[in-house]
Design a protein around this motif. Structure first.
Motif, PDB file in Angstrom:
ATOM      1  N   GLY A  13     -37.557  55.839  24.293  1.00  0.00           N
ATOM      2  CA  GLY A  13     -37.173  57.143  24.824  1.00  0.00           C
ATOM      3  C   GLY A  13     -36.283  57.963  23.901  1.00  0.00           C
ATOM      4  O   GLY A  13     -36.463  59.175  23.778  1.00  0.00           O
ATOM      5  N   SER A  14     -35.313  57.303  23.252  1.00  0.00           N
ATOM      6  CA  SER A  14     -34.381  58.086  22.428  1.00  0.00           C
ATOM      7  C   SER A  14     -35.117  58.735  21.256  1.00  0.00           C
ATOM      8  O   SER A  14     -34.845  59.895  20.906  1.00  0.00           O
ATOM      9  N   GLY A  15     -36.070  57.991  20.687  1.00  0.00           N
ATOM     10  CA  GLY A  15     -36.863  58.540  19.576  1.00  0.00           C
ATOM     11  C   GLY A  15     -37.725  59.705  20.051  1.00  0.00           C
ATOM     12  O   GLY A  15     -37.881  60.711  19.350  1.00  0.00           O
ATOM     13  N   GLY A 120     -28.471  55.283  26.446  1.00  0.00           N
ATOM     14  CA  GLY A 120     -28.524  54.296  27.535  1.00  0.00           C
ATOM     15  C   GLY A 120     -28.131  52.924  27.078  1.00  0.00           C
ATOM     16  O   GLY A 120     -26.977  52.509  27.227  1.00  0.00           O
ATOM     17  N   THR A 121     -29.077  52.229  26.481  1.00  0.00           N
ATOM     18  CA  THR A 121     -28.780  50.848  26.096  1.00  0.00           C
ATOM     19  C   THR A 121     -27.701  50.785  25.010  1.00  0.00           C
ATOM     20  O   THR A 121     -27.054  49.757  24.852  1.00  0.00           O
ATOM     21  N   VAL A 149     -27.415  61.667  28.487  1.00  0.00           N
ATOM     22  CA  VAL A 149     -28.660  62.159  29.090  1.00  0.00           C
ATOM     23  C   VAL A 149     -28.627  62.185  30.619  1.00  0.00           C
ATOM     24  O   VAL A 149     -29.591  62.633  31.244  1.00  0.00           O
ATOM     25  N   ASN A 172     -32.479  64.866  29.779  1.00  0.00           N
ATOM     26  CA  ASN A 172     -33.719  64.806  29.003  1.00  0.00           C
ATOM     27  C   ASN A 172     -34.712  65.812  29.572  1.00  0.00           C
ATOM     28  O   ASN A 172     -34.538  66.307  30.690  1.00  0.00           O
ATOM     29  N   VAL A 208     -34.766  44.221  30.269  1.00  0.00           N
ATOM     30  CA  VAL A 208     -34.166  45.172  31.220  1.00  0.00           C
ATOM     31  C   VAL A 208     -35.224  45.866  32.095  1.00  0.00           C
ATOM     32  O   VAL A 208     -34.939  46.342  33.196  1.00  0.00           O
ATOM     33  N   LYS A 209     -36.472  45.889  31.631  1.00  0.00           N
ATOM     34  CA  LYS A 209     -37.552  46.577  32.384  1.00  0.00           C
ATOM     35  C   LYS A 209     -38.142  45.690  33.479  1.00  0.00           C
ATOM     36  O   LYS A 209     -38.866  46.179  34.342  1.00  0.00           O
ATOM     37  N   PHE A 282     -31.807  57.206  32.341  1.00  0.00           N
ATOM     38  CA  PHE A 282     -32.548  58.416  32.706  1.00  0.00           C
ATOM     39  C   PHE A 282     -33.943  58.048  33.219  1.00  0.00           C
ATOM     40  O   PHE A 282     -34.288  58.317  34.349  1.00  0.00           O
ATOM     41  N   GLY A 283     -34.738  57.442  32.363  1.00  0.00           N
ATOM     42  CA  GLY A 283     -36.112  57.097  32.756  1.00  0.00           C
ATOM     43  C   GLY A 283     -37.069  58.201  32.347  1.00  0.00           C
ATOM     44  O   GLY A 283     -37.697  58.846  33.184  1.00  0.00           O
TER      45      GLY A 283
HETATM   46  O1  GMT Z   1     -35.366  51.945  27.456  1.00  0.00           O
HETATM   47  C1  GMT Z   1     -35.102  51.519  26.342  1.00  0.00           C
HETATM   48  O2  GMT Z   1     -34.798  50.346  26.115  1.00  0.00           O
HETATM   49  C2  GMT Z   1     -35.159  52.453  25.180  1.00  0.00           C
HETATM   50  C3  GMT Z   1     -34.051  53.414  25.185  1.00  0.00           C
HETATM   51  C4  GMT Z   1     -34.065  54.195  23.905  1.00  0.00           C
HETATM   52  O3  GMT Z   1     -32.988  54.459  23.414  1.00  0.00           O
HETATM   53  O4  GMT Z   1     -35.099  54.529  23.381  1.00  0.00           O
HETATM   54  O5  GMT Z   1     -34.162  54.217  26.349  1.00  0.00           O
HETATM   55  C5  GMT Z   1     -32.996  54.849  26.814  1.00  0.00           C
HETATM   56  O6  GMT Z   1     -33.090  56.209  26.418  1.00  0.00           O
HETATM   57  C6  GMT Z   1     -34.116  56.979  27.071  1.00  0.00           C
HETATM   58  C7  GMT Z   1     -34.097  58.388  26.504  1.00  0.00           C
HETATM   59  O7  GMT Z   1     -32.900  59.024  26.732  1.00  0.00           O
HETATM   60  C8  GMT Z   1     -33.894  56.956  28.589  1.00  0.00           C
HETATM   61  O8  GMT Z   1     -34.899  57.698  29.221  1.00  0.00           O
HETATM   62  C9  GMT Z   1     -33.921  55.508  29.079  1.00  0.00           C
HETATM   63  O9  GMT Z   1     -33.621  55.507  30.458  1.00  0.00           O
HETATM   64  C10 GMT Z   1     -32.899  54.681  28.322  1.00  0.00           C
HETATM   65  N1  GMT Z   1     -33.078  53.267  28.678  1.00  0.00           N
HETATM   66  C11 GMT Z   1     -32.204  52.593  29.429  1.00  0.00           C
HETATM   67  O10 GMT Z   1     -31.184  53.065  29.878  1.00  0.00           O
HETATM   68  C12 GMT Z   1     -32.579  51.174  29.725  1.00  0.00           C
END
Ligand code: GMT
Length: 373
Positions: A13-15, A120-121, A149, A172, A208-209, A282-283
């Motif tokens: 998601g962050s990417g 998030g993580t 986010v 987001n 975590v998923k 966020f999701g």
């Molecule tokens: O979900 C992940 O493990 C990947 C992570 C990332 O950094 O790519 O996702 C996090 O960032 C996303 C974009 O902001 C959020 O939508 C996800 O909810 C968030 N993951 C978690 O909090 C587990």
């Protein structure tokens, strides 16, 4: 503005957020320089004008366990900041990107602002480990601007770390023009030739998923409603999930499609998106699903309730009771009126609250505020 963007280029998601942000900013006339170890995957099909600076990670026998990524990134950042005359370096994911940005600031003579976006993580899973915590905290506090986010993530950050900077919440977003429901009866037929319901899960298959729970829920739904489950993405738990499908004898109903790029096509043919994350700041995939008119079935965790309104765009459930989840899933897909209502409500909410057109200007405004400080 001349903006450098650093993110992980991998499936996550962050990417995606960083890349989409960069693409939109490019279209709005800003000069964008991506600084990353590989071309971020959503950028691969983008034909607009942007600059890409690859970070080469050097392996040297002496390093053994030491990753030189953070240092190589800092070196590349300082070079790009100096020669491309950047105003802002916007890093996504606190570790180690905010630390590399800090190092780049010590190296370069050019003044520029560092903005860190927490995803998030980096806060809830990895960044708060004792082995990382002081470093994560330092990177956040040394940034000129910090965004999170969701409100949930902002609150978690204040709770976990000793933070001396204001965190701005910028949700987001989704490109609602691309993520829209398009009828594709051919694709639908390919995966559900006998008119089965289609359920979908998209993730990086990290613990975590809780993908094992998705399989269990789907197996129960499948007992009563002919269905197919599309699993998109890849990661450490995939092997375990595939084995579960074999053990439960549902392999004919589950399709592990791996890392896909045009996920809007798969979302467009889906009747339900399932998420059983233990935590989720966020999701993003949930939002992208809503934008494509897919009702949501998810755990009520983290920032998800800020995106999905229970009983409107889907069901959010406390805990992780497999029977309860299966029942909720069946309730949606067996009731066309309810499914249609949730589908429409999701599309509307994505457009009203999380459309890229509404969120990108918030980033631009924040950049200006930080630059003016
Ligand atoms: O979900 C992940 O493990 C990947 C992570 C990332 O950094 O790519 O996702 C996090 O960032 C996303 C974009 O902001 C959020 O939508 C996800 O909810 C968030 N993951 C978690 O909090 C587990």
């Amino acid at each position: 503005m001349r903006i450098g963007i650093t993110c992980y280029p991998t499936y996550g998601g962050s990417g995606v957020v960083a890349t989409e942000l960069g693409m939109f900013l490019t279209k709005r006339g800003h000069e964008i320089h991506f600084i990353s170890s590989d071309l971020p995957f959503r950028l691969r099909s983008f034909r607009g004008k942007f600059f890409f600076h690859e970070v080469k990670v050097i392996n040297y026998p002496l390093f053994e366990y030491q990753q030189s990524y953070a240092l190589n990134l800092a070196a590349k950042m300082s070079e790009v900041i100096t020669y491309q005359e950047l105003d802002i370096l916007h890093v996504h994911y606190a570790i180690p990107h905010s630390i590399s940005a800090y190092l780049a600031r010590q190296i370069t003579k050019r003044p520029f602002k560092i903005i860190t976006t927490l995803h998030g993580t980096d806060i809830t899973v990895v960044g708060n480990e004792p082995e990382f915590l002081p470093v994560t905290q330092f990177g956040i506090n040394e940034s000129d601007g910090v965004t999170a986010v969701s409100n949930y993530l902002s609150e978690q950050t204040y709770k976990t770390f000793d933070i001396n900077i204001d965190i701005k919440v910028i949700y987001n977003f989704v490109n609602t023009q691309e993520f829209t429901r398009k009828t594709n009866s051919e694709l639908r037929k390919k995966y559900a030739p006998d008119g089965e319901k289609i359920m979908i899960h998209i993730s990086n298959f990290r613990p975590v998923k809780r993908v094992d729970s998705i399989i269990e829920i789907f197996a129960k739904i499948c007992e009563d409603i002919p269905s197919k489950l599309l699993l998109i993405g890849d990661g450490p738990e995939r092997g375990k999930a595939e084995k579960m499908c074999r053990d439960l004898d549902i392999c004919d109903h589950t399709l592990f499609l791996g890392k896909q790029t045009d996920i809007q096509d798969f979302l467009s043919i889906s009747d339900l998106v399932i998420c059983t994350s233990k935590t989720e700041s966020f999701g993003l995939t949930i939002l992208e699903a809503m934008s494509c008119g897919v009702p949501v079935l998810s755990t009520r965790v983290g920032g998800i309730p800020e995106i999905v309104e229970n009983e409107k765009q889907g069901f959010l459930l406390d805990g992780l009771d497999i029977d309860e989840f299966a029942l909720a899933g069946k309730t949606i897909v067996s009731n066309k009126k309810l499914q249609d209502e949730m589908s429409k409500s999701g599309m509307k909410r994505a457009r009203d609250k999380f459309d890229a057109k509404k969120i990108i200007p918030q980033y631009e405004k924040y950049y200006r505020e930080v630059l003016d400080r």
